[in-house]
Motif scaffolding. Sequence first.
Motif, mmCIF file in Angstrom:
data_model
loop_
_atom_site.group_PDB
_atom_site.id
_atom_site.type_symbol
_atom_site.label_atom_id
_atom_site.label_comp_id
_atom_site.label_asym_id
_atom_site.label_seq_id
_atom_site.Cartn_x
_atom_site.Cartn_y
_atom_site.Cartn_z
ATOM 1 N N PHE A 45 9.822 7.521 -5.832
ATOM 2 C CA PHE A 45 9.062 6.350 -6.272
ATOM 3 C C PHE A 45 8.563 6.531 -7.708
ATOM 4 C CE2 PHE A 45 8.747 5.007 -1.814
ATOM 5 C CZ PHE A 45 8.860 3.627 -1.965
ATOM 6 N N LEU A 46 8.148 7.751 -8.058
ATOM 7 C CA LEU A 46 7.669 7.987 -9.414
ATOM 8 C C LEU A 46 8.789 7.802 -10.425
ATOM 9 C CD1 LEU A 46 5.482 8.851 -11.389
ATOM 10 C CD2 LEU A 46 6.080 11.239 -10.904
ATOM 11 N N LEU A 97 7.690 10.410 -2.689
ATOM 12 C CA LEU A 97 6.777 10.142 -3.811
ATOM 13 C C LEU A 97 7.473 10.378 -5.148
ATOM 14 C CD1 LEU A 97 3.337 11.655 -2.708
ATOM 15 C CD2 LEU A 97 3.771 9.275 -3.348
ATOM 16 N N THR A 98 8.259 11.439 -5.209
ATOM 17 C CA THR A 98 8.990 11.741 -6.444
ATOM 18 C C THR A 98 10.021 10.657 -6.745
ATOM 19 O OG1 THR A 98 8.699 14.115 -6.042
ATOM 20 C CG2 THR A 98 10.403 13.461 -7.618
ATOM 21 N N VAL A 124 2.183 7.898 -9.260
ATOM 22 C CA VAL A 124 3.078 7.007 -8.522
ATOM 23 C C VAL A 124 2.447 5.628 -8.371
ATOM 24 C CG1 VAL A 124 4.350 6.674 -6.372
ATOM 25 C CG2 VAL A 124 4.012 8.983 -7.270
#
Length: 631
Positions: free
Chosen positions: A277-278, A274-275, A360
């Motif tokens: 992708f963010l 997720l990080t 995200v």
Amino acid sequence: MDDKTKTKMQMFEKDDDISEDSSSKDDGREREVWSRKIEYILSLVGYSVGLGNLWRFPYLCIRNGGGAFLIPFFFFLFLCGVPLYFMEICLGQYSGKSALVAWSSIAPLFKGIGFLMIIISGIVSWYYNLVITWVIYYLIHAFFPHIPWATCDNEWNTDTCIVSRADRLLMTNTTSLVNVSEMINGSTDGNAYNLTDTNSDNRTTLTYNTAAFEFWQYNVLKKSSGIEDLGEVQWHLVLCLFGAWLFTFLCLIKGIYSVGKVVYVTVILPYLLLTIFLIRGLTLDGATEGILFYLRPDFSRLLHFQVWLEAAVQVFFSLGPAWGSLITMSSYSKFKNNCLKDAMYGTLADGLSSFYAGFVVFSILGFMAHDAGLTMEEVSEAGPGLVFVAYPEAIMKLPLPHLWGVLFFLMLITVGIDSQFGMFETVSSGLVDSFPSQLKERKVQLTAALSVILFILGLPFTTQGGIYVFQLIDWYASTLCIVLGSFLECIVISWIYGAERFSRNISMMTGRSAPLVMRICWCIFTPLILLVVFLGNITQYGPPNTAQYTYPDYAAVVGNLFAIIPLLPIPILAVVQLFKEKGSIIQRVKHACEPDENWGPIEGGQFLKEYQYEGNVQKNMLINLIGDRNV
């Protein structure tokens, strides 16, 4: 508490940190314990943080006032979510029993609550793996040299296919835009465009679908016209469903020991991805506008009852109380573990993960809106439409789409499988605890048998009309049951068993009574809120119809059966229990409301039972109102 009691209590005091390795069995107990505290915490977080955090929460924020939606969400999280979460993990840790057996012992008259939990978990486990099935299918295709949802030259594509939403702008020279919305799976979706040909005398209206949408509809699902037309079994989905159940079985083959090792990957990896992708999303054009749209508050929406209702429902669905999984997982925890800290870890992880996932999701949606020249409302979606249509299309816009596709669908598998662990273990542990002599040494065979049975029962979901069956059962099976089950939990623990007595139980484990605010919530605020939410859902209850499809009348009947079946054990088993008791009806009710001889702490034996009633602690509110039993 006198000096003698204090001295005895010191015998049971242990450090509440179990981060060190421990043996499979704790001193004085028969039930296994988690090898490390971190494995238990990760299991709680993995169970609570699921696909709903990714595909439902951000959409609810957009639909209900953006950043203003966080107010009712965190209001219900702390006023209902934390008390229910805390109650369930305390119940499991104290008794060392799964949900099915714990409720049968603490209040025999309400043993049906345990059956409600195991039935709900069984039903959701049955259809939830279909989502993992879809993700596996996408993950496999993400490795293909030619990603199939990237082009319109596949055999399933129609003549009106466009590669992406941005391509609609190229067609406005000969066509005029009429409508940019279609209902897919119950949510607004911007993948289908109705365009009128202005060069034609008949002004023919054509519907243009994106390549990602057509891959989802015409390849993955091969969707039929409705639930009345199930069509053929799709063998590509059957194989992926088998893979999903095989993966579930392998992860649960050794019970909490194998799960405790798997969660290091399935819980930590999604946050890492997720990080990533963010960070990537923030570098894209339009990402800032997407995030601002996500956070921009519209406080006027807070005046609508529907906003508060949806916030409450999201909390219950996301945290998963009344499903039995929290009780089951905490039953393997050490007796002196700090329950309150665990409850805070689990609930905060869920709430903050939902909030974090929104950044995200909307950084990518902002990029898509900017690229296609659309508004955020037109690209914002909920449910499968987000992860199986919108995100795959966005991935194709990024450099190295194969890499991002693999990472994205791998993340979805790890997020979803943790929730499946908790629900499946609730069913298997409930059966083992109910028949220990027959099943305790055959847990692996039981896990295999349940996996095979649920796989076979899941075959209807792999048909062309399987998506309609999935939506129908998902809509009806747990909506009312979760809220009503949570309400009954509060009533039984607070007013039947006794909040003060339950607080004493907690004090035996942690050395501290339950905080006063928790007891107030258990007795008053949480059940009142649950009752309002239940009545609010009743008034809006109906089939999951969309603008394109209306379920037939018999489908609503089938759906209501799935809503009623988990609730049936509560009145049926209550009547059976009353017939087993002796005396007048009032005496029977009193007997059935008191814990049976099997209820008690998993450690400490008779002393802790005596300490529980020391002083003037009432046994339960019912007996306090109508007097002690006299048999």
